[in-house]
Design a protein around this motif. Structure first.
Motif, PDB file in Angstrom:
ATOM      1  N   ARG A 185       0.834  -1.211   0.000  1.00 49.07           N
ATOM      2  CA  ARG A 185       0.000   0.000   0.000  1.00 49.07           C
ATOM      3  C   ARG A 185       0.863   1.253   0.000  1.00 49.07           C
ATOM      4  NH1 ARG A 185      -4.767  -1.401   4.438  1.00 49.07           N
ATOM      5  NH2 ARG A 185      -5.998  -2.787   3.105  1.00 49.07           N
ATOM      6  N   GLU A 186       1.907   1.245   0.822  1.00 49.72           N
ATOM      7  CA  GLU A 186       2.785   2.420   0.895  1.00 49.72           C
ATOM      8  C   GLU A 186       3.469   2.676  -0.450  1.00 49.72           C
ATOM      9  OE1 GLU A 186       5.404   1.551   4.168  1.00 49.72           O
ATOM     10  OE2 GLU A 186       3.871   2.060   5.679  1.00 49.72           O
ATOM     11  N   LEU A 187       3.936   1.609  -1.090  1.00 53.56           N
ATOM     12  CA  LEU A 187       4.623   1.769  -2.377  1.00 53.56           C
ATOM     13  C   LEU A 187       3.659   2.228  -3.465  1.00 53.56           C
ATOM     14  CD1 LEU A 187       6.977  -1.329  -2.223  1.00 53.56           C
ATOM     15  CD2 LEU A 187       7.692   1.071  -2.267  1.00 53.56           C
ATOM     16  N   LEU A 188       2.484   1.613  -3.532  1.00 52.26           N
ATOM     17  CA  LEU A 188       1.516   2.016  -4.571  1.00 52.26           C
ATOM     18  C   LEU A 188       1.008   3.436  -4.339  1.00 52.26           C
ATOM     19  CD1 LEU A 188      -0.855  -0.901  -5.646  1.00 52.26           C
ATOM     20  CD2 LEU A 188       0.704   0.450  -7.040  1.00 52.26           C
ATOM     21  N   THR A 189       0.810   3.791  -3.087  1.00 51.74           N
ATOM     22  CA  THR A 189       0.379   5.159  -2.771  1.00 51.74           C
ATOM     23  C   THR A 189       1.441   6.155  -3.224  1.00 51.74           C
ATOM     24  OG1 THR A 189      -0.940   4.415  -0.884  1.00 51.74           O
ATOM     25  CG2 THR A 189      -0.297   6.736  -0.909  1.00 51.74           C
ATOM     26  N   GLU A 190       2.693   5.832  -2.988  1.00 45.29           N
ATOM     27  CA  GLU A 190       3.791   6.696  -3.448  1.00 45.29           C
ATOM     28  C   GLU A 190       3.792   6.793  -4.968  1.00 45.29           C
ATOM     29  OE1 GLU A 190       8.675   6.969  -3.403  1.00 45.29           O
ATOM     30  OE2 GLU A 190       7.692   5.557  -2.033  1.00 45.29           O
ATOM     31  N   ALA A 191       3.548   5.678  -5.652  1.00 48.35           N
ATOM     32  CA  ALA A 191       3.513   5.687  -7.123  1.00 48.35           C
ATOM     33  C   ALA A 191       2.391   6.578  -7.635  1.00 48.35           C
ATOM     34  CB  ALA A 191       3.344   4.260  -7.643  1.00 48.35           C
ATOM     35  N   VAL A 192       1.231   6.526  -6.967  1.00 47.73           N
ATOM     36  CA  VAL A 192       0.101   7.385  -7.349  1.00 47.73           C
ATOM     37  C   VAL A 192       0.469   8.850  -7.136  1.00 47.73           C
ATOM     38  CG1 VAL A 192      -2.259   8.057  -6.731  1.00 47.73           C
ATOM     39  CG2 VAL A 192      -1.681   5.631  -6.934  1.00 47.73           C
ATOM     40  N   GLU A 193       1.031   9.161  -5.977  1.00 50.16           N
ATOM     41  CA  GLU A 193       1.386  10.546  -5.653  1.00 50.16           C
ATOM     42  C   GLU A 193       2.431  11.113  -6.613  1.00 50.16           C
ATOM     43  OE1 GLU A 193       2.561  10.153  -1.574  1.00 50.16           O
ATOM     44  OE2 GLU A 193       0.483  10.157  -0.837  1.00 50.16           O
ATOM     45  N   ARG A 194       3.318  10.257  -7.099  1.00 50.50           N
ATOM     46  CA  ARG A 194       4.354  10.693  -8.043  1.00 50.50           C
ATOM     47  C   ARG A 194       3.827  10.741  -9.482  1.00 50.50           C
ATOM     48  NH1 ARG A 194       9.977   9.994  -6.669  1.00 50.50           N
ATOM     49  NH2 ARG A 194      10.230   9.509  -4.469  1.00 50.50           N
ATOM     50  N   GLY A 195       2.628  10.218  -9.692  1.00 48.30           N
ATOM     51  CA  GLY A 195       2.066  10.196 -11.040  1.00 48.30           C
ATOM     52  C   GLY A 195       2.666   9.113 -11.920  1.00 48.30           C
ATOM     53  N   ASP A 196       3.216   8.065 -11.289  1.00 49.55           N
ATOM     54  CA  ASP A 196       3.850   6.989 -12.049  1.00 49.55           C
ATOM     55  C   ASP A 196       2.863   5.961 -12.589  1.00 49.55           C
ATOM     56  OD1 ASP A 196       6.257   8.160 -11.426  1.00 49.55           O
ATOM     57  OD2 ASP A 196       6.741   6.766  -9.806  1.00 49.55           O
ATOM     58  N   VAL A 197       1.650   5.946 -12.032  1.00 53.64           N
ATOM     59  CA  VAL A 197       0.674   4.934 -12.431  1.00 53.64           C
ATOM     60  C   VAL A 197      -0.613   5.602 -12.895  1.00 53.64           C
ATOM     61  CG1 VAL A 197       1.590   3.211 -10.820  1.00 53.64           C
ATOM     62  CG2 VAL A 197      -0.282   4.689 -10.094  1.00 53.64           C
ATOM     63  N   THR A 198      -1.391   4.838 -13.639  1.00 54.43           N
ATOM     64  CA  THR A 198      -2.702   5.318 -14.055  1.00 54.43           C
ATOM     65  C   THR A 198      -3.602   5.363 -12.830  1.00 54.43           C
ATOM     66  OG1 THR A 198      -3.326   3.036 -14.525  1.00 54.43           O
ATOM     67  CG2 THR A 198      -2.508   4.333 -16.368  1.00 54.43           C
ATOM     68  N   ALA A 199      -4.775   5.936 -12.972  1.00 56.11           N
ATOM     69  CA  ALA A 199      -5.718   5.989 -11.848  1.00 56.11           C
ATOM     70  C   ALA A 199      -5.937   4.569 -11.341  1.00 56.11           C
ATOM     71  CB  ALA A 199      -7.034   6.606 -12.311  1.00 56.11           C
ATOM     72  N   VAL A 200      -5.697   4.353 -10.068  1.00 57.17           N
ATOM     73  CA  VAL A 200      -5.779   3.003  -9.524  1.00 57.17           C
ATOM     74  C   VAL A 200      -6.345   3.050  -8.103  1.00 57.17           C
ATOM     75  CG1 VAL A 200      -3.397   3.075  -8.657  1.00 57.17           C
ATOM     76  CG2 VAL A 200      -4.458   0.894  -9.109  1.00 57.17           C
ATOM     77  N   ASP A 201      -7.160   2.074  -7.788  1.00 53.53           N
ATOM     78  CA  ASP A 201      -7.658   1.906  -6.424  1.00 53.53           C
ATOM     79  C   ASP A 201      -6.575   1.127  -5.674  1.00 53.53           C
ATOM     80  OD1 ASP A 201      -8.823   0.837  -4.087  1.00 53.53           O
ATOM     81  OD2 ASP A 201     -10.822   0.905  -4.968  1.00 53.53           O
ATOM     82  N   VAL A 202      -5.792   1.823  -4.880  1.00 53.79           N
ATOM     83  CA  VAL A 202      -4.640   1.214  -4.204  1.00 53.79           C
ATOM     84  C   VAL A 202      -5.061   0.040  -3.339  1.00 53.79           C
ATOM     85  CG1 VAL A 202      -2.842   1.603  -2.449  1.00 53.79           C
ATOM     86  CG2 VAL A 202      -3.220   3.301  -4.270  1.00 53.79           C
ATOM     87  N   PHE A 203      -6.087   0.227  -2.520  1.00 52.68           N
ATOM     88  CA  PHE A 203      -6.484  -0.815  -1.576  1.00 52.68           C
ATOM     89  C   PHE A 203      -6.951  -2.084  -2.295  1.00 52.68           C
ATOM     90  CE2 PHE A 203      -5.926   2.622   1.157  1.00 52.68           C
ATOM     91  CZ  PHE A 203      -5.987   2.217   2.486  1.00 52.68           C
TER      92      PHE A 203
END
Length: 197
Positions: free
Chosen positions: A138-156
């Motif tokens: 969760r921490e890694l995916l949340t960081e990826a979202v915040e950095r704009g590295d991933v498409t819109a994603v439901d992290v949980f």
């Protein structure tokens, strides 16, 4: 004064705990977890039944403690890697953690699964191992979202799907004959390449 008195007692408690866990581990390996009872563990550890039950109310509690000990090297490895790799792209770090998990599970699956199933209220995806991985992913995916590295994603939700896939690794290896390489390539395609912008 209390600190001086408590140190030897703490050391004695730790020694008794080690004897119990080592004896249980030996018995579980030799006889199978389901064939071992608390009396046998106390006898092999050379501790009284009362001493055993003061620390562990049932065999499943001992199993849980052994599971935590078995998983600690993975926890330490993942934490050390993440602490030392902050300059690496987030999704690459995520994949390296997945590799560490798969490698660990491949080496420990039969033993770890048997231990986990013997723990109180067995719910595999709620075990300490999966709770640790859940938090890390969760921490890694949340960081990826915040950095704009991933498409819109439901992290949980994405993390729960990843954990479900990882939970079935032993089934995929044993029953489907998938190689570790094939599994990791598939996980990379779905959860790394599939999430990139």
């Amino acid at each position: 004064m209390n600190k001086v008195l408590s140190a030897p007692q703490s050391s004695k408690d730790e020694m008794i705990k080690r004897k119990i866990l080592q004896s249980a581990r030996t018995l579980f390996i030799e006889q199978g977890i389901e064939n071992v009872n608390m009396h046998q563990i106390a006898k092999m550890a050379e501790v009284g039944q009362a001493s055993l039950y003061r620390r562990y109310t049932e065999k499943g509690d001992i199993c849980m403690e052994i599971v935590l000990e078995e998983c600690q090297p993975l926890f330490d490895d993942v934490k050390a890697y993440l602490d030392q790799s902050t300059d690496i792209p987030v999704l690459d770090r995520l994949y390296q953690v997945i590799i560490k998990f798969v490698t660990f599970m491949e080496a420990n699956v039969p033993w770890l699964c048997s231990l986990s199933r013997a723990t109180p209220g067995y719910r595999p995806l709620q075990s300490p191992l999966y709770q640790f991985m859940r938090t890390t992913f969760r921490e890694l995916l949340t960081e990826a979202v915040e950095r704009g590295d991933v498409t819109a994603v439901d992290v949980f939700y994405t993390v729960e799907v990843l954990l479900a896939a990882l939970h079935n690794i032993d089934f995929h290896i044993r029953d489907h004959g998938f190689s570790t390489e094939k599994i990791l390539l598939g996980l990379h395609r779905i959860f790394i390449e599939g999430l990139k912008k």
